[in-house]
Design an enzyme around this catalytic site. Structure first.
Site, mmCIF file in Angstrom:
data_model
loop_
_atom_site.group_PDB
_atom_site.id
_atom_site.type_symbol
_atom_site.label_atom_id
_atom_site.label_comp_id
_atom_site.label_asym_id
_atom_site.label_seq_id
_atom_site.Cartn_x
_atom_site.Cartn_y
_atom_site.Cartn_z
ATOM 1 N N ASP A 98 5.340 2.095 -79.830
ATOM 2 C CA ASP A 98 6.721 2.054 -79.328
ATOM 3 C C ASP A 98 7.691 1.389 -80.301
ATOM 4 O O ASP A 98 8.825 1.825 -80.448
ATOM 5 C CB ASP A 98 6.772 1.289 -77.995
ATOM 6 C CG ASP A 98 6.468 2.192 -76.796
ATOM 7 O OD1 ASP A 98 6.195 3.390 -76.999
ATOM 8 O OD2 ASP A 98 6.511 1.690 -75.653
ATOM 9 N N ALA A 156 14.530 -5.954 -73.809
ATOM 10 C CA ALA A 156 14.930 -5.411 -75.115
ATOM 11 C C ALA A 156 13.732 -4.721 -75.760
ATOM 12 O O ALA A 156 12.612 -4.797 -75.244
ATOM 13 C CB ALA A 156 15.430 -6.544 -76.006
ATOM 14 N N ASN A 158 12.402 -5.150 -78.935
ATOM 15 C CA ASN A 158 11.625 -5.728 -80.043
ATOM 16 C C ASN A 158 10.294 -6.342 -79.586
ATOM 17 O O ASN A 158 9.285 -6.206 -80.254
ATOM 18 C CB ASN A 158 12.465 -6.739 -80.827
ATOM 19 C CG ASN A 158 12.970 -7.882 -79.984
ATOM 20 O OD1 ASN A 158 13.142 -7.746 -78.773
ATOM 21 N ND2 ASN A 158 13.206 -9.014 -80.595
ATOM 22 N N SER A 183 13.437 -1.430 -72.266
ATOM 23 C CA SER A 183 14.364 -0.699 -73.133
ATOM 24 C C SER A 183 13.988 0.773 -73.133
ATOM 25 O O SER A 183 12.806 1.133 -73.058
ATOM 26 C CB SER A 183 14.275 -1.249 -74.560
ATOM 27 O OG SER A 183 14.832 -0.312 -75.467
ATOM 28 N N GLU A 184 14.973 1.630 -73.248
ATOM 29 C CA GLU A 184 14.718 3.076 -73.262
ATOM 30 C C GLU A 184 13.821 3.492 -74.430
ATOM 31 O O GLU A 184 13.174 4.518 -74.387
ATOM 32 C CB GLU A 184 16.020 3.874 -73.276
ATOM 33 C CG GLU A 184 17.071 3.455 -74.296
ATOM 34 C CD GLU A 184 17.958 2.313 -73.795
ATOM 35 O OE1 GLU A 184 17.422 1.289 -73.325
ATOM 36 O OE2 GLU A 184 19.190 2.467 -73.898
ATOM 37 N N SER A 235 21.432 -7.768 -76.195
ATOM 38 C CA SER A 235 22.525 -8.163 -77.085
ATOM 39 C C SER A 235 23.621 -8.926 -76.342
ATOM 40 O O SER A 235 23.735 -8.839 -75.113
ATOM 41 C CB SER A 235 23.122 -6.912 -77.729
ATOM 42 O OG SER A 235 23.668 -6.093 -76.724
ATOM 43 N N VAL A 236 24.458 -9.585 -77.102
ATOM 44 C CA VAL A 236 25.565 -10.355 -76.519
ATOM 45 C C VAL A 236 26.541 -9.443 -75.758
ATOM 46 O O VAL A 236 26.892 -9.747 -74.610
ATOM 47 C CB VAL A 236 26.296 -11.177 -77.616
ATOM 48 C CG1 VAL A 236 27.552 -11.832 -77.069
ATOM 49 C CG2 VAL A 236 25.354 -12.214 -78.201
ATOM 50 N N THR A 238 26.083 -6.582 -74.222
ATOM 51 C CA THR A 238 25.505 -6.137 -72.948
ATOM 52 C C THR A 238 25.374 -7.319 -71.992
ATOM 53 O O THR A 238 25.629 -7.190 -70.790
ATOM 54 C CB THR A 238 24.121 -5.478 -73.167
ATOM 55 O OG1 THR A 238 24.235 -4.506 -74.198
ATOM 56 C CG2 THR A 238 23.630 -4.812 -71.909
ATOM 57 N N GLY A 258 21.429 -12.691 -78.357
ATOM 58 C CA GLY A 258 21.198 -12.663 -79.804
ATOM 59 C C GLY A 258 21.365 -14.016 -80.473
ATOM 60 O O GLY A 258 21.685 -15.023 -79.843
ATOM 61 N N GLU A 473 13.855 -19.323 -69.670
ATOM 62 C CA GLU A 473 12.589 -18.793 -69.163
ATOM 63 C C GLU A 473 11.489 -19.750 -69.596
ATOM 64 O O GLU A 473 11.650 -20.517 -70.529
ATOM 65 C CB GLU A 473 12.340 -17.400 -69.767
ATOM 66 C CG GLU A 473 13.394 -16.389 -69.326
ATOM 67 C CD GLU A 473 13.203 -14.999 -69.912
ATOM 68 O OE1 GLU A 473 12.911 -14.883 -71.108
ATOM 69 O OE2 GLU A 473 13.354 -14.020 -69.157
HETATM 70 P P1 NAD Z 1 20.825 -4.021 -75.768
HETATM 71 O O1 NAD Z 1 21.770 -5.014 -75.230
HETATM 72 O O2 NAD Z 1 21.370 -2.808 -76.407
HETATM 73 O O3 NAD Z 1 19.840 -3.515 -74.627
HETATM 74 C C1 NAD Z 1 18.976 -4.381 -73.930
HETATM 75 C C2 NAD Z 1 18.603 -3.770 -72.601
HETATM 76 O O4 NAD Z 1 19.768 -3.662 -71.801
HETATM 77 C C3 NAD Z 1 18.026 -2.356 -72.686
HETATM 78 O O5 NAD Z 1 17.007 -2.227 -71.727
HETATM 79 C C4 NAD Z 1 19.216 -1.483 -72.330
HETATM 80 O O6 NAD Z 1 18.844 -0.241 -71.775
HETATM 81 C C5 NAD Z 1 19.900 -2.346 -71.294
HETATM 82 N N1 NAD Z 1 21.331 -2.098 -71.122
HETATM 83 C C6 NAD Z 1 22.222 -1.637 -72.028
HETATM 84 N N2 NAD Z 1 23.448 -1.551 -71.480
HETATM 85 C C7 NAD Z 1 23.328 -1.973 -70.191
HETATM 86 C C8 NAD Z 1 24.244 -2.127 -69.102
HETATM 87 N N3 NAD Z 1 25.530 -1.843 -69.244
HETATM 88 N N4 NAD Z 1 23.778 -2.586 -67.923
HETATM 89 C C9 NAD Z 1 22.479 -2.914 -67.775
HETATM 90 N N5 NAD Z 1 21.552 -2.786 -68.768
HETATM 91 C C10 NAD Z 1 21.984 -2.328 -69.965
HETATM 92 O O7 NAD Z 1 19.885 -4.817 -76.773
HETATM 93 P P2 NAD Z 1 18.694 -4.245 -77.667
HETATM 94 O O8 NAD Z 1 19.274 -3.541 -78.844
HETATM 95 O O9 NAD Z 1 17.716 -3.550 -76.824
HETATM 96 O O10 NAD Z 1 17.982 -5.591 -78.142
HETATM 97 C C11 NAD Z 1 18.376 -6.300 -79.271
HETATM 98 C C12 NAD Z 1 19.094 -7.564 -78.860
HETATM 99 O O11 NAD Z 1 18.270 -8.328 -77.995
HETATM 100 C C13 NAD Z 1 19.394 -8.460 -80.036
HETATM 101 O O12 NAD Z 1 20.705 -8.946 -79.927
HETATM 102 C C14 NAD Z 1 18.389 -9.590 -79.897
HETATM 103 O O13 NAD Z 1 18.783 -10.796 -80.472
HETATM 104 C C15 NAD Z 1 18.280 -9.694 -78.407
HETATM 105 N N6 NAD Z 1 17.044 -10.355 -77.999
HETATM 106 C C16 NAD Z 1 17.133 -11.617 -77.497
HETATM 107 C C17 NAD Z 1 15.977 -12.303 -77.143
HETATM 108 C C18 NAD Z 1 16.045 -13.708 -76.619
HETATM 109 O O14 NAD Z 1 15.036 -14.192 -76.122
HETATM 110 N N7 NAD Z 1 17.166 -14.393 -76.703
HETATM 111 C C19 NAD Z 1 14.740 -11.682 -77.281
HETATM 112 C C20 NAD Z 1 14.684 -10.385 -77.779
HETATM 113 C C21 NAD Z 1 15.855 -9.725 -78.140
#
Ligand code: NAD
Length: 501
Positions: A98, A156, A158, A183-184, A235-236, A238, A258, A473
């Site tokens: 994945d 997310a 990763n 995540s999708e 992400s921030v 979202t 993020g 968490e």
């Molecule tokens: P993203 O915000 O694009 O998506 C994260 C999740 O939110 C996905 O499942 C997506 O489908 C969902 N989503 C998107 N838009 C939404 C909405 N409007 N309503 C509800 N759900 C929605 O982030 P990403 O690209 O998947 O992940 C990368 C980001 O995650 C980076 O900024 C990274 O730093 C952060 N991250 C943070 C941690 C932490 O513990 N702080 C851990 C891992 C990743």
């Protein structure tokens, strides 16, 4: 074109209304990060399936809380941990398929998830109000700690298994039900987790997985008035949307967002230790780690030797097929993400006086070894001569782009390290213990490391400050995040009327 022999992943909803889960909906393709080819298809959860998942959770949750004592819930979670351990290798393969992360990394995911289940299996046995107060007139009061009810987890791409377990293990341990949306891009390990929970004996409806995108599936979950908590990793931007939407019903929210973390290396650090720290904090998981120390503050006196040794060792990394045991760095997760990282490298080259001293290119071979030309492979990028205001230094890239920033004094580096909207994590390398503790006490970050980097054991809470999130968490704090308090006043005498009649 996708062939019909490709795997098709569907939401997993068991319990009330589950029959509706297969109502017609859209499908989309999953692309392999290492080949660029379609590897599977995903059926998006229909509105009916989302409703069914929440209804099932609503029906199952009170029984999960009342019919299973903390001791019984603990035993079920321990069983899940046991199954997780036996499936660790299979889970690693799913996670690598994945995410594109090397198999030698993803082998840690199963054991890490089992640790989390075991931790909360232990903590649920301590689920109590904790207060018994003697009150006036021989009366007394006590507090109860109760679950929140129906909760939603959104993960997310990763660290998909970690996201799913860090949310669901405490949610379930303290008597909640959860609908989880991975995540999708990375649905597989969450689906396997649902099977593991079922095999461990968690009743149907208590944990469901719905698949699909954020704007439709994620938003429906967040906006459902039956949901009392949303735990989000992403992400921030979202996170901001989710926080705003959840506010309508005053839902509890945990946001894991993020970062752009500082890694601070003082000149009493051994050179190879310093270089290992920078590599761990930047190259692991192709740089796709929220807490990465991408702002590398290196003491001026060791800057040149550090850069020289860093280049030497970075060149030796094995970039390749993530399923190979010897691969250090796999592809990044998607073409879109690769383009984003490449754009930032172009921005860095154009910005100010920064020097791209190593890498950054998309690659189709490493040395004599060809890589799949359609795969999303790139070399790590190292920028020297960076200044604090550059975009590559201020903005989260979430890829292998290291900015090297020399410093001369403790006060100076502390001020510069904190000069960011993020506050996820920070690392300090020094042999001077007093300085180390002085530094971490002043660094504005939810997690700090002394002489190590990027470790996140479940025993300690995890959560960002500033724009990196809210709530946390894991740790003992995990109990607070997934429960609420109720006060009970007990009258020992007949109630007295305050009225004249
Ligand atoms: P993203 O915000 O694009 O998506 C994260 C999740 O939110 C996905 O499942 C997506 O489908 C969902 N989503 C998107 N838009 C939404 C909405 N409007 N309503 C509800 N759900 C929605 O982030 P990403 O690209 O998947 O992940 C990368 C980001 O995650 C980076 O900024 C990274 O730093 C952060 N991250 C943070 C941690 C932490 O513990 N702080 C851990 C891992 C990743």
């Amino acid at each position: 074109m996708a062939s019909s022999s490709l795997p098709l992943f569907k939401s997993l909803v068991r319990g009330t209304g589950a029959a509706t889960r297969n109502s017609a909906t859209k499908t989309y393709d999953l692309i392999s990060a290492s080949t660029g080819k379609i590897r599977a298809q995903v059926e998006m959860a229909s509105p009916e399936a989302i409703q069914a998942a929440i209804s099932a959770a609503q029906e199952a949750q009170p029984r999960w809380y009342r019919d299973y004592s903390p001791m019984e819930r603990s035993k079920v979670l321990l069983k899940a941990a046991q199954i997780m351990t036996t499936q660790a290798e299979a889970l690693a393969h799913l996670e690598t398929a994945d995410t594109g992360r090397p198999i030698q990394e993803t082998r840690a995911e199963g054991p890490g998830a089992a640790d989390c289940l075991e931790w909360f299996a232990g903590l649920t046995k301590c689920m109590g109000g904790g207060q018994h107060m003697e009150l006036a007139g021989g009366n007394f009061g006590y507090t109860r700690r109760e679950p929140l009810g129906v909760t939603v987890g959104i993960g997310a791409w990763n660290y998909p298994l970690q996201s799913a377990v860090w949310k669901s293990a405490p949610a379930l341990a303290f008597g909640n039900a959860m609908v989880f949306k991975p995540s999708e891009l990375t649905p597989q390990t969450a689906l396997r987790l649902a099977d593991i929970y079922e095999e461990a004996g968690i009743p149907e409806g208590v944990f469901s997985v719905v698949l699909g995108d954020g704007p439709t599936v994620g938003t429906s979950l967040v906006q459902d008035p039956r949901v009392s908590k949303v735990s989000f990793t992403g992400s921030v931007p979202t996170g901001r949307k989710i926080y705003t939407q959840a506010a309508h019903d005053f839902k509890k929210v945990t946001l894991e967002l993020g970062g752009k973390s500082p890694l601070i290396i003082f000149d009493d650090t051994n050179l190879d230790v310093a270089v290992t720290a920078a590599m761990v904090a930047n190259w692991y998981s192709s740089g796709q780690v929220c807490s990465n120390g991408t702002r590398v503050f290196i003491h001026k006196s060791m800057h040149d030797a550090f850069v020289e040794r860093l280049l030497e060792r970075t060149q030796q990394l094995i970039i390749g097929d993530p399923m190979n045991d010897t691969t250090d760095i796999g592809p990044v997760v998607s073409e879109a993400h690769l383009q984003k990282v490449q754009d930032y490298i172009r921005i860095g080259v154009a910005e100010d006086q920064a020097q791209l001293v190593y890498g950054g290119q998309r690659i189709q071979a490493q040395g004599q070894q060809p890589l799949n030309p359609q795969g999303f492979y790139m070399q790590p990028a190292i920028f020297t001569d960076c200044t604090d205001s550059m975009r590559i230094v201020q903005e989260e890239i979430f890829g292998m782009v290291m900015s090297i920033l020399p410093f001369t004094s403790e006060e100076e580096v502390l001020q510069r390290a904190n000069d960011t909207t993020f506050g996820l994590s920070a690392g300090v390398f020094t042999k001077d213990l007093q300085r180390a503790h002085r530094m971490v006490a002043q660094l504005q970050a939810g997690t700090t490391w002394i002489n190590t980097y990027n470790l996140a054991p479940v025993e300690l809470p995890w959560g960002g400050w500033k724009h990196s999130g809210m709530g946390s968490e894991n740790g003992v704090a995990g109990m607070e995040s997934w429960t609420r308090m109720k006060s009970v006043y007990v009258e020992m005498n007949d109630i007295q009327s305050p009225f004249s009649c």
